[in-house]
Design an enzyme around this catalytic site. Structure first.
Site, PDB file in Angstrom:
ATOM      1  N   ASP A   9       0.695  -1.166  -0.068  1.00 14.58           N
ATOM      2  CA  ASP A   9      -0.037   0.024  -0.139  1.00 14.58           C
ATOM      3  C   ASP A   9       0.856   1.262   0.188  1.00 14.58           C
ATOM      4  OD1 ASP A   9      -2.445  -1.578  -0.207  1.00 14.58           O
ATOM      5  OD2 ASP A   9      -2.231  -1.908   2.231  1.00 14.58           O
ATOM      6  N   LEU A  49      -7.745  -5.087  -7.892  1.00 17.74           N
ATOM      7  CA  LEU A  49      -8.474  -3.894  -8.491  1.00 17.74           C
ATOM      8  C   LEU A  49      -9.926  -3.941  -8.278  1.00 17.74           C
ATOM      9  CD1 LEU A  49      -6.280  -3.169 -11.809  1.00 17.74           C
ATOM     10  CD2 LEU A  49      -6.009  -2.447  -9.314  1.00 17.74           C
ATOM     11  N   LYS A  50     -10.561  -4.985  -7.921  1.00 16.19           N
ATOM     12  CA  LYS A  50     -11.964  -5.270  -7.590  1.00 16.19           C
ATOM     13  C   LYS A  50     -13.050  -4.708  -8.778  1.00 16.19           C
ATOM     14  CE  LYS A  50     -11.328  -4.475  -2.645  1.00 16.19           C
ATOM     15  NZ  LYS A  50      -9.591  -4.232  -2.772  1.00 16.19           N
ATOM     16  N   THR A  92     -13.741  -6.545   4.410  1.00 14.25           N
ATOM     17  CA  THR A  92     -13.465  -6.706   5.724  1.00 14.25           C
ATOM     18  C   THR A  92     -13.428  -5.505   6.726  1.00 14.25           C
ATOM     19  OG1 THR A  92     -11.079  -6.609   5.475  1.00 14.25           O
ATOM     20  CG2 THR A  92     -12.141  -8.708   5.502  1.00 14.25           C
TER      21      THR A  92
END
Length: 236
Positions: free
Chosen positions: A10, A60-61, A123
């Site tokens: 990240d 990347l969903k 989550t």
């Protein structure tokens, strides 16, 4: 090398990625490239990791109409990543279109087909936030439902919290991949995660891969932090 551990990169800059990967060395062989890094440096992060012999989970969903997701999935298949994902709430037709595009493109390019998985419920979503969204099912029931839908669509697995992993394993079978974010060693900060578990608990519940970010990347000694997690995983 235990490739069940996926370290989340990240970061905004490739220099930060290179420093961490060099520091972790052969202790870690699998990395997650998410939206933050990909939108800043593009495919450079994927290319760098592949040159280092690392596996890449491209997070990347994808979530759009079936044709758009299929065309996007085809493009990502050509990057040589080991796994990437779509959002299960895009629906059965969208997931089926993505799965078909990945298989066909991999065959056309004569490359190994990347695993295609679906995000169920993030989550970070707490019970209170879930109630505000207005779903009739509980988080757990929705996750299980979406996992079964992803399996029906021909996907290889799902992203789900450790708290749902055991039930997904029961209803979708032992070969169905479960990738679990929200993994936190004992004593680690939760940050913005809500549904979490320790590495040992997540594996015991049936997870195949554990995604860990800040407990490693923000540690004073990332390699030591990674080795501690791997040691706990090795007991399972």
């Amino acid at each position: 090398m235990d490739k069940r551990l996926i370290v989340a990169l990240d970061y905004d800059k490739l220099d930060d990625v290179e420093r961490l990967v060099e520091l972790l060395g052969d202790a870690v062989g699998y990395y997650k490239v998410g939206m933050q890094l990909f939108y800043n440096v593009g495919t450079a992060a994927v290319d760098y990791l592949r040159r280092q012999g690392k596996d890449v989970f491209l997070d990347l969903k994808l979530h759009d109409i079936p044709n758009t997701v299929a065309q996007s999935a085809a493009a990502l298949t050509g990057l040589g990543v080991s796994m990437f994902n779509v959002h299960a709430v895009g629906g059965l037709s969208m997931m089926q279109a993505a799965a078909k595009a990945v298989s066909e493109t991999a065959a056309q390019l004569n490359v190994t087909r990347p695993k295609l998985i679906a995000v169920t419920v993030l989550t970070s979503i707490s019970g209170a936030e879930w109630a505000a969204l207005g779903y009739q099912r509980s988080i757990r029931d929705q996750v299980i439902h979406l996992a079964q839908l992803a399996r029906q669509a021909g996907l290889d697995g799902v992203v789900a919290s450790p708290q749902e992993a055991e039930q997904i394993r029961k209803v979708c079978g032992k070969e169905f991949i479960i990738v679990t974010p929200g993994v936190r060693p004992q004593g680690a900060a939760l940050n913005d995660q809500s549904r979490v578990a320790t590495p040992a608990a997540a594996l015991a519940a049936g997870a195949h891969y554990l995604v860990v970010g800040r407990p490693i990347t923000a540690a004073d000694d990332p390699r030591t932090a990674a080795m501690a997690i791997l040691q706990e995983m090795g007991a399972k």
